[in-house]
Design a protein around this motif. Structure first.
Motif, PDB file in Angstrom:
ATOM      1  N   VAL A  57       0.766  -1.175  -0.017  1.00 13.52           N
ATOM      2  CA  VAL A  57       0.129   0.006  -0.022  1.00 13.52           C
ATOM      3  C   VAL A  57       0.839   1.348  -0.120  1.00 13.52           C
ATOM      4  O   VAL A  57       0.573   2.206  -0.801  1.00 13.52           O
ATOM      5  CB  VAL A  57      -0.937   0.028   1.152  1.00 13.52           C
ATOM      6  N   GLN A  58       2.240   1.406   0.773  1.00  8.37           N
ATOM      7  CA  GLN A  58       2.818   2.393   0.967  1.00  8.37           C
ATOM      8  C   GLN A  58       3.535   2.475  -0.361  1.00  8.37           C
ATOM      9  O   GLN A  58       3.664   3.956  -0.999  1.00  8.37           O
ATOM     10  CB  GLN A  58       3.978   2.353   2.072  1.00  8.37           C
ATOM     11  N   GLU A  59       3.818   1.492  -0.984  1.00  3.20           N
ATOM     12  CA  GLU A  59       4.556   1.746  -2.513  1.00  3.20           C
ATOM     13  C   GLU A  59       3.650   2.355  -3.526  1.00  3.20           C
ATOM     14  O   GLU A  59       4.115   3.219  -4.134  1.00  3.20           O
ATOM     15  CB  GLU A  59       5.200   0.482  -2.944  1.00  3.20           C
ATOM     16  N   ASN A  60       2.328   1.737  -3.331  1.00  3.60           N
ATOM     17  CA  ASN A  60       1.346   2.243  -4.517  1.00  3.60           C
ATOM     18  C   ASN A  60       1.160   3.720  -4.372  1.00  3.60           C
ATOM     19  O   ASN A  60       0.813   4.468  -4.929  1.00  3.60           O
ATOM     20  CB  ASN A  60       0.075   1.517  -4.163  1.00  3.60           C
ATOM     21  N   ALA A  61       1.081   4.144  -2.792  1.00  3.33           N
ATOM     22  CA  ALA A  61       0.764   5.535  -2.489  1.00  3.33           C
ATOM     23  C   ALA A  61       1.975   6.368  -2.863  1.00  3.33           C
ATOM     24  O   ALA A  61       1.742   7.789  -3.493  1.00  3.33           O
ATOM     25  CB  ALA A  61       0.493   5.774  -1.121  1.00  3.33           C
ATOM     26  N   GLU A  62       3.186   5.893  -2.934  1.00  4.95           N
ATOM     27  CA  GLU A  62       4.421   6.636  -3.468  1.00  4.95           C
ATOM     28  C   GLU A  62       4.249   6.794  -4.791  1.00  4.95           C
ATOM     29  O   GLU A  62       4.376   8.183  -5.273  1.00  4.95           O
ATOM     30  CB  GLU A  62       5.771   5.965  -2.977  1.00  4.95           C
ATOM     31  N   ASP A  63       4.114   5.930  -5.544  1.00  7.03           N
ATOM     32  CA  ASP A  63       3.646   6.084  -6.899  1.00  7.03           C
ATOM     33  C   ASP A  63       2.857   6.827  -7.342  1.00  7.03           C
ATOM     34  O   ASP A  63       2.875   7.749  -8.358  1.00  7.03           O
ATOM     35  CB  ASP A  63       3.338   4.662  -7.489  1.00  7.03           C
ATOM     36  N   ILE A  64       1.440   6.971  -6.623  1.00  9.58           N
ATOM     37  CA  ILE A  64       0.447   7.741  -6.878  1.00  9.58           C
ATOM     38  C   ILE A  64       0.747   9.061  -6.729  1.00  9.58           C
ATOM     39  O   ILE A  64       0.478  10.043  -7.552  1.00  9.58           O
ATOM     40  CB  ILE A  64      -0.877   7.622  -6.304  1.00  9.58           C
ATOM     41  N   LEU A  65       1.594   9.501  -5.682  1.00  5.23           N
ATOM     42  CA  LEU A  65       2.015  10.770  -5.419  1.00  5.23           C
ATOM     43  C   LEU A  65       2.910  11.244  -6.308  1.00  5.23           C
ATOM     44  O   LEU A  65       2.928  12.395  -7.012  1.00  5.23           O
ATOM     45  CB  LEU A  65       2.888  10.879  -3.975  1.00  5.23           C
ATOM     46  N   ALA A  66       3.821  10.461  -6.995  1.00  6.30           N
ATOM     47  CA  ALA A  66       4.987  10.893  -8.025  1.00  6.30           C
ATOM     48  C   ALA A  66       4.111  11.164  -9.423  1.00  6.30           C
ATOM     49  O   ALA A  66       4.363  12.113  -9.814  1.00  6.30           O
ATOM     50  CB  ALA A  66       6.171   9.735  -8.199  1.00  6.30           C
ATOM     51  N   GLU A  67       3.164  10.251  -9.590  1.00  9.39           N
ATOM     52  CA  GLU A  67       2.482  10.681 -10.836  1.00  9.39           C
ATOM     53  C   GLU A  67       1.744  11.971 -10.730  1.00  9.39           C
ATOM     54  O   GLU A  67       1.518  12.687 -11.781  1.00  9.39           O
ATOM     55  CB  GLU A  67       1.520   9.596 -11.220  1.00  9.39           C
ATOM     56  N   ALA A  68       1.003  12.128  -9.650  1.00 10.59           N
ATOM     57  CA  ALA A  68       0.350  13.522  -9.543  1.00 10.59           C
ATOM     58  C   ALA A  68       1.137  14.854  -9.615  1.00 10.59           C
ATOM     59  O   ALA A  68       0.788  15.626 -10.147  1.00 10.59           O
ATOM     60  CB  ALA A  68      -0.294  13.278  -8.196  1.00 10.59           C
ATOM     61  N   LYS A  69       2.374  14.691  -9.043  1.00 14.79           N
ATOM     62  CA  LYS A  69       3.366  15.729  -9.020  1.00 14.79           C
ATOM     63  C   LYS A  69       3.695  16.078 -10.681  1.00 14.79           C
ATOM     64  O   LYS A  69       3.813  17.077 -11.012  1.00 14.79           O
ATOM     65  CB  LYS A  69       4.549  15.326  -8.436  1.00 14.79           C
ATOM     66  N   MET A  70       4.027  14.876 -11.222  1.00 15.63           N
ATOM     67  CA  MET A  70       4.306  15.025 -12.883  1.00 15.63           C
ATOM     68  C   MET A  70       2.895  15.736 -13.728  1.00 15.63           C
ATOM     69  O   MET A  70       3.122  16.477 -14.179  1.00 15.63           O
ATOM     70  CB  MET A  70       4.554  13.602 -13.296  1.00 15.63           C
ATOM     71  N   ILE A  71       1.832  15.151 -13.235  1.00 14.01           N
ATOM     72  CA  ILE A  71       0.807  15.828 -13.750  1.00 14.01           C
ATOM     73  C   ILE A  71       0.574  17.404 -13.724  1.00 14.01           C
ATOM     74  O   ILE A  71       0.356  18.076 -14.495  1.00 14.01           O
ATOM     75  CB  ILE A  71      -0.332  14.977 -13.596  1.00 14.01           C
ATOM     76  N   ASN A  72       0.967  17.541 -12.279  1.00 15.43           N
ATOM     77  CA  ASN A  72       0.928  19.203 -12.006  1.00 15.43           C
ATOM     78  C   ASN A  72       1.889  19.896 -12.712  1.00 15.43           C
ATOM     79  O   ASN A  72       1.643  20.902 -13.001  1.00 15.43           O
ATOM     80  CB  ASN A  72       0.741  19.262 -10.479  1.00 15.43           C
ATOM     81  N   GLU A  73       3.058  19.249 -12.790  1.00 15.73           N
ATOM     82  CA  GLU A  73       4.356  19.833 -13.271  1.00 15.73           C
ATOM     83  C   GLU A  73       3.911  20.161 -14.965  1.00 15.73           C
ATOM     84  O   GLU A  73       4.202  21.165 -15.506  1.00 15.73           O
ATOM     85  CB  GLU A  73       5.524  19.285 -13.202  1.00 15.73           C
ATOM     86  N   GLU A  74       3.406  19.093 -15.493  1.00 18.86           N
ATOM     87  CA  GLU A  74       3.087  19.077 -17.087  1.00 18.86           C
ATOM     88  C   GLU A  74       1.865  20.145 -17.136  1.00 18.86           C
ATOM     89  O   GLU A  74       2.060  21.066 -18.105  1.00 18.86           O
ATOM     90  CB  GLU A  74       2.631  17.923 -17.574  1.00 18.86           C
ATOM     91  N   ARG A  75       0.894  20.351 -16.433  1.00 23.81           N
ATOM     92  CA  ARG A  75      -0.007  21.305 -16.580  1.00 23.81           C
ATOM     93  C   ARG A  75       0.566  22.777 -16.077  1.00 23.81           C
ATOM     94  O   ARG A  75       0.258  23.537 -17.011  1.00 23.81           O
ATOM     95  CB  ARG A  75      -1.171  21.001 -15.238  1.00 23.81           C
ATOM     96  N   ALA A  76       1.459  22.840 -15.221  1.00 27.14           N
ATOM     97  CA  ALA A  76       2.063  24.293 -15.084  1.00 27.14           C
ATOM     98  C   ALA A  76       2.877  24.488 -16.326  1.00 27.14           C
ATOM     99  O   ALA A  76       2.733  25.657 -16.574  1.00 27.14           O
ATOM    100  CB  ALA A  76       2.790  24.223 -13.611  1.00 27.14           C
TER     101      ALA A  76
END
Length: 95
Positions: A57-76
């Motif tokens: 669960v922790q590994e999945n949460a870290e992956d989700i967080l990393a992907e969310a940060k990438m999406i926000n960076e691309e949007r910015a």
């Protein structure tokens, strides 16, 4: 003469001592030790299973967080590029 209530109390006390002594013998027997060992082993297995699940669960949460940060960076980056294009368009119109 001995009162019946005193005899009752004495009987209850003697029964408690007898029950306590039998309980200690029972709890310290080899069979009881086997039960304690098996229960402890089962608890350790359950702990390992829970820890594996928690790690997943922790590994999945870290992956989700990393992907969310990438999406926000691309949007910015897209918004910044859009703002620059708008500024260029405005400068062209003014000239």
């Amino acid at each position: 003469m001995i009162d019946i209530s005193k005899l009752k109390c004495l009987g209850i006390f003697a029964g408690g001592v007898l029950f306590g002594t039998a309980g200690i013998k029972l709890l310290s027997s080899k069979d009881a030790k086997k039960v304690y060992t098996n229960c402890t082993a089962a608890a350790l297995r359950a702990k390992d299973c829970v820890m594996k699940t928690a790690t997943t669960v922790q590994e999945n949460a870290e992956d989700i967080l990393a992907e969310a940060k990438m999406i926000n960076e691309e949007r910015a980056a897209k918004e910044a590029a859009s703002v620059q294009e708008d500024e260029c368009d405005e400068q062209t119109v003014e000239e």
